[in-house]
Design a protein around this motif. Structure first.
Motif, mmCIF file in Angstrom:
data_model
loop_
_atom_site.group_PDB
_atom_site.id
_atom_site.type_symbol
_atom_site.label_atom_id
_atom_site.label_comp_id
_atom_site.label_asym_id
_atom_site.label_seq_id
_atom_site.Cartn_x
_atom_site.Cartn_y
_atom_site.Cartn_z
ATOM 1 N N ARG A 1 87.042 -59.670 -11.650
ATOM 2 C CA ARG A 1 86.839 -58.327 -12.285
ATOM 3 C C ARG A 1 86.394 -57.398 -11.532
ATOM 4 N NH1 ARG A 1 89.524 -58.191 -16.284
ATOM 5 N NH2 ARG A 1 88.114 -56.843 -17.382
ATOM 6 N N ASN B 1 98.523 -53.170 -10.964
ATOM 7 C CA ASN B 1 99.437 -53.055 -10.055
ATOM 8 C C ASN B 1 99.787 -51.400 -9.936
ATOM 9 O OD1 ASN B 1 102.462 -51.826 -10.307
ATOM 10 N ND2 ASN B 1 102.324 -53.751 -8.729
ATOM 11 N N SER C 1 89.149 -48.936 -12.365
ATOM 12 C CA SER C 1 88.483 -49.522 -13.632
ATOM 13 C C SER C 1 89.052 -50.752 -13.977
ATOM 14 C CB SER C 1 88.302 -48.458 -14.624
ATOM 15 O OG SER C 1 89.492 -48.278 -14.905
ATOM 16 N N ASP D 1 105.003 -55.439 -16.481
ATOM 17 C CA ASP D 1 104.113 -54.250 -17.166
ATOM 18 C C ASP D 1 102.754 -54.809 -17.268
ATOM 19 O OD1 ASP D 1 104.301 -51.496 -18.778
ATOM 20 O OD2 ASP D 1 103.007 -52.809 -19.926
ATOM 21 N N ILE D 2 101.773 -54.445 -18.222
ATOM 22 C CA ILE D 2 100.652 -55.089 -18.105
ATOM 23 C C ILE D 2 100.632 -56.532 -18.307
ATOM 24 C CG2 ILE D 2 98.427 -55.012 -19.658
ATOM 25 C CD1 ILE D 2 98.706 -52.060 -20.025
ATOM 26 N N GLY E 1 99.848 -42.384 -14.845
ATOM 27 C CA GLY E 1 100.538 -43.287 -14.114
ATOM 28 C C GLY E 1 100.939 -44.345 -15.069
ATOM 29 N N ALA E 2 100.110 -44.425 -16.132
ATOM 30 C CA ALA E 2 100.266 -45.305 -17.348
ATOM 31 C C ALA E 2 101.191 -44.639 -18.101
ATOM 32 C CB ALA E 2 98.756 -45.807 -17.952
ATOM 33 N N LYS F 1 91.421 -58.296 -7.186
ATOM 34 C CA LYS F 1 92.468 -58.325 -8.108
ATOM 35 C C LYS F 1 93.679 -59.271 -7.781
ATOM 36 C CE LYS F 1 91.914 -56.227 -11.417
ATOM 37 N NZ LYS F 1 91.512 -56.563 -12.588
ATOM 38 N N HIS G 1 99.988 -58.740 -23.509
ATOM 39 C CA HIS G 1 98.413 -58.593 -23.736
ATOM 40 C C HIS G 1 98.007 -58.673 -25.333
ATOM 41 C CE1 HIS G 1 94.911 -55.411 -24.141
ATOM 42 N NE2 HIS G 1 94.909 -55.809 -22.755
#
Ligand code: NDP
Length: 445
Positions: A287, A240, A260, A166-167, A343-344, A281, A96
């Motif tokens: 998006r 995910n 979101s 991960d992200i 969750g994050a 997704k 990211h």
């Protein structure tokens, strides 16, 4: 100055300009202060806290790759091997544009205590790059992943360090990373988790973080005479963790009204249609705004966070760090929300966390509530070592048991220290006690 204050000063002095890392350490140190006080002399002597806040090994490297125009691009890669007290280093890779040393250190530090809570023999680590997979072609993603692994492979292995996603790193990226690892090392072994099911991946890994979050949320609710069945749930994110959180919450009878991405959020008063989310997704990599094309009765709100206006009983933030700020938390409570489970990783700011705890909102921190992902990664490691494949039901039921066990550890540690509803404290102390015990038994290493 107390020992904890001294160590906090040290963190700031040796890691300037790393606000997320400072935030994560401050939260853990504040929580464990009573457990530290009881053994202060011994811990000072062996420099316990100084050790815990310093990664055992911290690697940063250049990642050169060629884009579709034929231009060379350079990104920075990281692997922070924070603690091996409990087992081989374990933790995800994040791709990211916001990735920097502070984000890596905060995630790696949190991972130590999260992994301890799972009861699996895994140490804590994190890695990634400031590479942005968004808008890149398939060929560019492959080029980047191969180059990233060309350096990373030197530091990982099934008994040394086992990264996961991960992200920005899902099964696709893990596949490309694994392909390059295999090519370079000539080894077909479990050096990464989250792999495809055809080459050593575990059933339930994809679902594990989201399912685990809902399992532990239900445990906490039950302990307070509530249940997720029939509750209105708000979820942020549509990656995910968010997707499989929505899936399990719906299976357990909740009505999930939001998802979101970083551009805006969807509110669907009839309950999120998960097939539509997965199609956008997982299949098209689109998006979340596209949801309203398939479900015109839903609303898309551009440029705002879910947490700004949603009305819900239970909030499950599943996007990114510090997304749930104080003013949003105040609004959520005013509108009747009674539980927030992360969750994050660290999605709730410190101010918002303190506010929620003060208001008696049931609050579970990510290091307990999102530990299902890494727990099933550890189950993937053991299946790889045994060259064995377990069934979906078998892994899912072990995940469920692990989440119940984490809840029990968190609940009882909070109660032991006289704050029976402070599950931030419970999670931090329960994880900390295990790591310290292992370090002591190994001669303080
Ligand atoms: P994904 O990349 O699959 O999805 C991330 C989602 O969050 C996307 O919808 C993304 O939107 C959104 N998002 C990312 N950054 C922001 C931001 N700054 N503001 C708003 N939305 C944002 O990642 P995961 O689902 O795997 O991870 C989500 C969180 O869960 C992270 O905090 C991660 O560390 C944590 N986690 C993940 C685990 C796992 O097994 N994958 C395990 C434990 C924790 P967009 O597409 O617009 O960027």
């Amino acid at each position: 100055m107390t020992y904890v204050e001294e160590v906090m000063e040290r963190v700031k002095k040796f890691n300037p300009g790393e606000p997320e890392f400072h935030q994560a350490v401050q939260e853990v140190l504040d929580s464990v202060a009573p457990a530290v006080e009881a053994h202060e002399e011994e811990y000072r002597k062996v420099k316990l806290l100084e050790r815990l806040i310093e990664p055992e090994r911290s690697i940063s490297f250049q990642v050169p790759w060629v884009d579709d125009n034929g231009d060379v691009q350079i990104n920075r890669g990281y692997r922070i091997q924070f603690s091996s007290a409990l087992g081989p280093y374990k933790g995800g890779l994040r791709f990211h544009p916001t990735v920097n040393r502070s984000i890596m250190n905060f995630l790696g530090f949190e991972q130590i205590f999260k992994n301890a809570l799972t009861g699996q023999a895994i140490g804590g680590a994190k890695g990634g790059s400031n590479f942005d997979p968004k808008g890149k072609s398939e060929r560019e993603i492959i080029a980047f992943c191969h180059s990233f692994m060309t350096e990373l492979f030197k530091y990982i292995g099934p008994n040394e360090d086992v990264p996961a996603g991960d992200i920005g790193v899902g099964a696709r990226e893990i596949g490309y990373l694994y392909g390059q690892y295999k090519r370079i090392t000539n080894q077909f072994e479990g050096a990464l988790t989250g792999k495809g099911l055809l080459y050593g991946g575990s059933l339930v890994r994809k679902e594990a973080t989201g399912y685990g979050l809902v399992y532990i949320t239900e445990e906490m609710l039950k302990a307070h005479g509530k249940t997720i069945e029939g509750a209105t749930v708000a979820v942020s994110g549509s990656g995910n963790v968010a997707t499989y959180t929505v899936e399990k919450a719906q299976q357990m009878g909740a009505k999930v009204v939001t998802v979101s991405d970083s551009n805006g959020y969807i509110y669907d008063p009839d309950g999120i249609n998960l097939d539509v989310v997965k199609e956008i997704k997982e299949l098209r990599r689109g998006r979340i705004s596209e949801y309203i094309n398939a479900v015109p009765t839903a609303q898309y709100v551009h440029g705002k966070s879910v947490w700004e206006d949603v009305v819900c009983d239970i909030a499950l933030p599943c996007a990114s760090q510090n997304e749930l700020k104080l003013e949003y938390a105040e609004g959520l409570v005013e509108r009747g929300c009674y539980a927030v489970c992360e969750g994050a990783n660290m999605p709730t700011t410190r101010e918002a966390t303190d506010f929620l705890l003060e208001k008696g909102i049931l609050f579970l921190p990510g290091k307990a509530s999102n530990a299902g992902g890494v727990a099933v990664s550890a189950l993937e490691m053991s299946q790889n070592s045994m060259r064995k494949r377990r069934s979906f039901e078998d892994v899912d039921s072990e995940l469920h048991e692990i989440m119940k066990d984490i809840w029990e550890q968190v609940r009882s540690a909070a109660a032991d220290y006289g704050q029976p509803c402070n599950y931030v404290m419970g999670a931090n102390i329960a994880g900390f006690r295990k790591v310290v015990k292992a370090m002591r038994e190994q001669g303080w290493v």
